[in-house]
Design an enzyme around this catalytic site. Sequence first.
Site, PDB file in Angstrom:
ATOM      1  NE  ARG A 112      79.435 -15.213  -7.282  1.00 19.32           N
ATOM      2  CZ  ARG A 112      78.388 -14.400  -7.269  1.00 19.32           C
ATOM      3  NH1 ARG A 112      78.568 -13.095  -7.378  1.00 19.32           N
ATOM      4  NH2 ARG A 112      77.164 -14.875  -7.141  1.00 19.32           N
ATOM      5  CE1 TYR A 116      99.966 -15.232 -18.136  1.00 18.84           C
ATOM      6  CE2 TYR A 116     102.014 -16.238 -18.876  1.00 18.84           C
ATOM      7  CZ  TYR A 116     100.680 -16.334 -18.557  1.00 18.84           C
ATOM      8  OH  TYR A 116     100.063 -17.547 -18.652  1.00 18.84           O
ATOM      9  CG  ASP A 171     102.162  -8.561 -12.931  1.00 21.55           C
ATOM     10  OD1 ASP A 171     101.477  -9.246 -13.696  1.00 21.55           O
ATOM     11  OD2 ASP A 171     102.818  -9.052 -11.977  1.00 21.55           O
ATOM     12  CE  LYS A 180     103.641 -17.755 -12.491  1.00 22.03           C
ATOM     13  NZ  LYS A 180     102.181 -17.957 -12.667  1.00 22.03           N
TER      14      LYS A 180
HETATM   15  C1  LIG Z   1     100.723 -20.873 -18.847  1.00 24.70           C
HETATM   16  S1  LIG Z   1     102.195 -19.944 -18.542  1.00 24.70           S
HETATM   17  C2  LIG Z   1     102.367 -20.061 -16.740  1.00 24.70           C
HETATM   18  C3  LIG Z   1     102.272 -18.685 -16.111  1.00 24.70           C
HETATM   19  C4  LIG Z   1     103.258 -17.743 -16.128  1.00 24.70           C
HETATM   20  N1  LIG Z   1     103.011 -16.506 -15.685  1.00 24.70           N
HETATM   21  C5  LIG Z   1     101.761 -16.075 -15.136  1.00 24.70           C
HETATM   22  C6  LIG Z   1     101.705 -14.599 -14.843  1.00 24.70           C
HETATM   23  C7  LIG Z   1     100.467 -13.991 -14.624  1.00 24.70           C
HETATM   24  C8  LIG Z   1      99.167 -14.808 -14.653  1.00 24.70           C
HETATM   25  O1  LIG Z   1      99.101 -15.543 -13.465  1.00 24.70           O
HETATM   26  P1  LIG Z   1      98.266 -16.899 -13.339  1.00 24.70           P
HETATM   27  O2  LIG Z   1      96.869 -16.623 -13.901  1.00 24.70           O
HETATM   28  O3  LIG Z   1      98.250 -17.187 -11.839  1.00 24.70           O
HETATM   29  O4  LIG Z   1      99.018 -17.953 -14.132  1.00 24.70           O
HETATM   30  C9  LIG Z   1     100.410 -12.626 -14.349  1.00 24.70           C
HETATM   31  N2  LIG Z   1     101.539 -11.864 -14.299  1.00 24.70           N
HETATM   32  C10 LIG Z   1     102.757 -12.421 -14.527  1.00 24.70           C
HETATM   33  C11 LIG Z   1     103.980 -11.556 -14.483  1.00 24.70           C
HETATM   34  C12 LIG Z   1     102.872 -13.809 -14.794  1.00 24.70           C
HETATM   35  O5  LIG Z   1     104.087 -14.337 -15.015  1.00 24.70           O
HETATM   36  C13 LIG Z   1     104.647 -17.915 -16.592  1.00 24.70           C
HETATM   37  O6  LIG Z   1     105.203 -19.033 -16.537  1.00 24.70           O
HETATM   38  O7  LIG Z   1     105.246 -16.865 -17.007  1.00 24.70           O
END
Ligand SMILES: CSC/C=C(/NCc1c(COP(=O)(O)O)cnc(C)c1O)C(=O)O
Length: 393
Positions: A57, A110, A182, A207
């Site tokens: 951690r 998001y 971001d 992603k």
């Molecule tokens: C349940 S919806 C699926 C997730 C999507 N997005 C995530 C996302 C995050 C957060 O990232 P995770 O915690 O790794 O999902 C942070 N910043 C951005 C621009 C993002 O698009 C999506 O389908 O738009």
Amino acid sequence: MNKEYGFATKQIHGGHTKNLPGALTSPIYQSSTFVFDSAQQGAKRFAGEEDGFIYTRLGNPTEMELEEKLAGLDNAEAGVVTASGMGAISSTMHTFLKAGDHMIASKVVYGCTHSLFDEGLRRYDVDVTFVDTTDTAAIEANIKENTRLIYIETPANPTLDISDIGAIAKIAKAHDCLFVVDNTFCTPYIQRPIDLGADLVVYSATKYLNGHGDVVAGAVTGRKELIDQIHMVGMKDMTGSIISPFDAFLVSRGLKTLDIRMEKHVQNAKKVVAFLDGHPKISKVYYPGLESFKGHEVAKRQMNLPGAMISFELKDGRAAGEKLMDAVELLTLAVSLGDAETLIEHPASMTHATYSPEALQKAGISEGLVRLSIGLEDAKDLINDLDQALAQL
Ligand SMILES: CSC/C=C(/NCc1c(COP(=O)(O)O)cnc(C)c1O)C(=O)O
């Protein structure tokens, strides 16, 4: 890693830890804890008087390799990898914000990021103002004496709004605010916010960075003094949002092909946009590469390529959108983005379902908006699938 190397070389060789047996790829250190040679060594490591691993951690060789590789691609001093993009964002916010602080955020972000800011942080008495950050004057106008941080997504999820990183960096510096970008929709291959003046860059590594739809992960890159604080405050104590060594290995492996994947994603996206733009059933296409798109000029300046995320409005609104999403055969009806598979989803009822109707309206996310994450398939197959689905509306 020699900074003179090109992007493609750094994405392959960056952060690589040589290992005894001479294996081409680094071993995965799937270990929760690390052995001390002596009680004194253990005490020295905890006191920070001696380098070395203590407990996963707090740091792990496989994760360190990914952190160094990604920081190198972002031209950043350091990086930290997390269990998810939300882990990266919340660890950053909990490190640098405290009760009584104010922050400014893009009004389009998001969905879970929006609820972290609009509900989560407010629980700890952090005040958030959502602003149209494509209008840099609006940012300046909303800065208060207790504003500590400015947060943007550019291009924003899901409207692709483009905010001017360089201009906002100047405002942040002038008001002694931390500037966080971001960069999930772009990756360092398309856009490098640090080079443009950002202090920290956050990613959903779930992603494009991993790029194969088989890992949930996150990352932050930036100056070492800031990243060290995220490691030792946000990650160690506040969220504990650590990535598993195996997932870190998978993301490192995904990064080895980042450049060629992004080139193909964008090549396909441009072909799909050419098909969608002007289609009789579509009223508007949101894509930074379109000259008619509001943020096109700024996008051209700060992005090497226009990206592979596309949103569009159907003339017949949500009902048509639902019909379209149920009629596609090759495109995959699923949230997330940046995978080899092309994904289609409905932000208002899915990824941005956390928004109130008023917030959706303020963000310009209509009921009829459909979002595409263009994958690596043959473009003609993607277009044929959209064509047959649109013909059914
Ligand atoms: C349940 S919806 C699926 C997730 C999507 N997005 C995530 C996302 C995050 C957060 O990232 P995770 O915690 O790794 O999902 C942070 N910043 C951005 C621009 C993002 O698009 C999506 O389908 O738009």
